[in-house]
Structure formats: C-alpha cells, structure tokens
Design a protein around this motif. Structure first.
Motif, PDB file in Angstrom:
ATOM      1  N   SER A  41      49.208  40.227  47.854  1.00 38.24           N
ATOM      2  CA  SER A  41      49.717  41.343  47.057  1.00 38.24           C
ATOM      3  C   SER A  41      49.327  42.712  47.604  1.00 38.24           C
ATOM      4  CB  SER A  41      49.206  41.227  45.616  1.00 38.24           C
ATOM      5  OG  SER A  41      47.808  41.474  45.578  1.00 38.24           O
ATOM      6  N   GLY A  42      48.319  42.751  48.462  1.00 35.44           N
ATOM      7  CA  GLY A  42      47.883  44.036  48.993  1.00 35.44           C
ATOM      8  C   GLY A  42      47.005  44.815  48.038  1.00 35.44           C
ATOM      9  N   THR A  43      46.605  44.224  46.939  1.00 37.73           N
ATOM     10  CA  THR A  43      45.762  44.907  45.972  1.00 37.73           C
ATOM     11  C   THR A  43      44.287  44.817  46.370  1.00 37.73           C
ATOM     12  OG1 THR A  43      45.192  45.065  43.629  1.00 37.73           O
ATOM     13  CG2 THR A  43      45.503  42.872  44.504  1.00 37.73           C
ATOM     14  N   ARG A  44      43.460  45.640  45.771  1.00 36.64           N
ATOM     15  CA  ARG A  44      42.021  45.596  46.026  1.00 36.64           C
ATOM     16  C   ARG A  44      41.303  44.635  45.083  1.00 36.64           C
ATOM     17  NH1 ARG A  44      40.765  52.006  46.700  1.00 36.64           N
ATOM     18  NH2 ARG A  44      42.276  52.351  48.351  1.00 36.64           N
ATOM     19  N   LEU A  45      42.037  44.029  44.160  1.00 39.10           N
ATOM     20  CA  LEU A  45      41.423  43.090  43.227  1.00 39.10           C
ATOM     21  C   LEU A  45      40.854  41.896  43.978  1.00 39.10           C
ATOM     22  CD1 LEU A  45      44.166  43.000  40.454  1.00 39.10           C
ATOM     23  CD2 LEU A  45      41.999  44.238  40.393  1.00 39.10           C
ATOM     24  N   LYS A  46      39.738  41.382  43.473  1.00 37.23           N
ATOM     25  CA  LYS A  46      39.109  40.207  44.075  1.00 37.23           C
ATOM     26  C   LYS A  46      38.456  39.380  42.983  1.00 37.23           C
ATOM     27  CE  LYS A  46      38.196  42.152  48.590  1.00 37.23           C
ATOM     28  NZ  LYS A  46      39.359  41.708  49.242  1.00 37.23           N
ATOM     29  N   ASN A  47      38.275  38.096  43.265  1.00 39.95           N
ATOM     30  CA  ASN A  47      37.571  37.186  42.366  1.00 39.95           C
ATOM     31  C   ASN A  47      38.121  37.217  40.934  1.00 39.95           C
ATOM     32  OD1 ASN A  47      35.830  36.396  44.466  1.00 39.95           O
ATOM     33  ND2 ASN A  47      34.593  38.207  44.112  1.00 39.95           N
TER      34      ASN A  47
END
Length: 82
Positions: free
Chosen positions: A68-74
């Motif tokens: 997705s290219g987002t910075r979200l993680k975990n």
C-alpha cells in the motif's frame, strides 16, 4: 467446494465456506493435482470465506500493508461485538 481450510501462510488459516468456479491447470496439457497447489489456479465465480482476526492480521501485515505504500506497521485486527 465447501468447508475447505486453506493456508496461504502456515499461520493464517482461512475457511472457504463455499466456492463456485473452475479449476484450470497452470501448464497447458497437464492435469490438475489437488495435492499440488502449483499445478492449478481457481477461476472463482463466487466465494464465501471466513477467517479469524489473527489470520486477517497476518495477511494485512504480509501482503496488504507492504503493497500500500503506507507507513503503517504491525497491524492487529480484533473482533468485538456491540
């Protein structure tokens, strides 16, 4: 197919409640071997699947979020009532 448990990853089981479609060999002239997942693809016309929240978390973190290219993680998915 009905009530089949598949494992896209070892730690992410998904239950296919119902699936209508066609099995097609991945290589022309070969037969479909249900025990050899690389030998076929499923052209689904309709499907109903169910998965536990933990499986959805695994799929989100390994497949959806990285693409997705987002910075979200975990990401952690939980289910709740009400």
């Amino acid at each position: 197919m009905r009530n089949i448990i598949i494992f896209p990853y070892d730690d992410a089981p998904i239950t296919v409640q119902r699936l209508s479609g066609t099995l097609k060999p991945t290589k022309a002239g070969r037969i479909v071997d249900m025990d050899e997942v690389a030998s076929y693809r499923i052209d689904a016309a309709h499907a109903e699947v169910r998965m536990p929240a933990a499986s959805l978390s695994v799929l989100m973190n390994r497949y959806v979020i990285p693409l997705s290219g987002t910075r979200l993680k975990n990401i952690s998915v939980v289910s709740a009532t009400g």
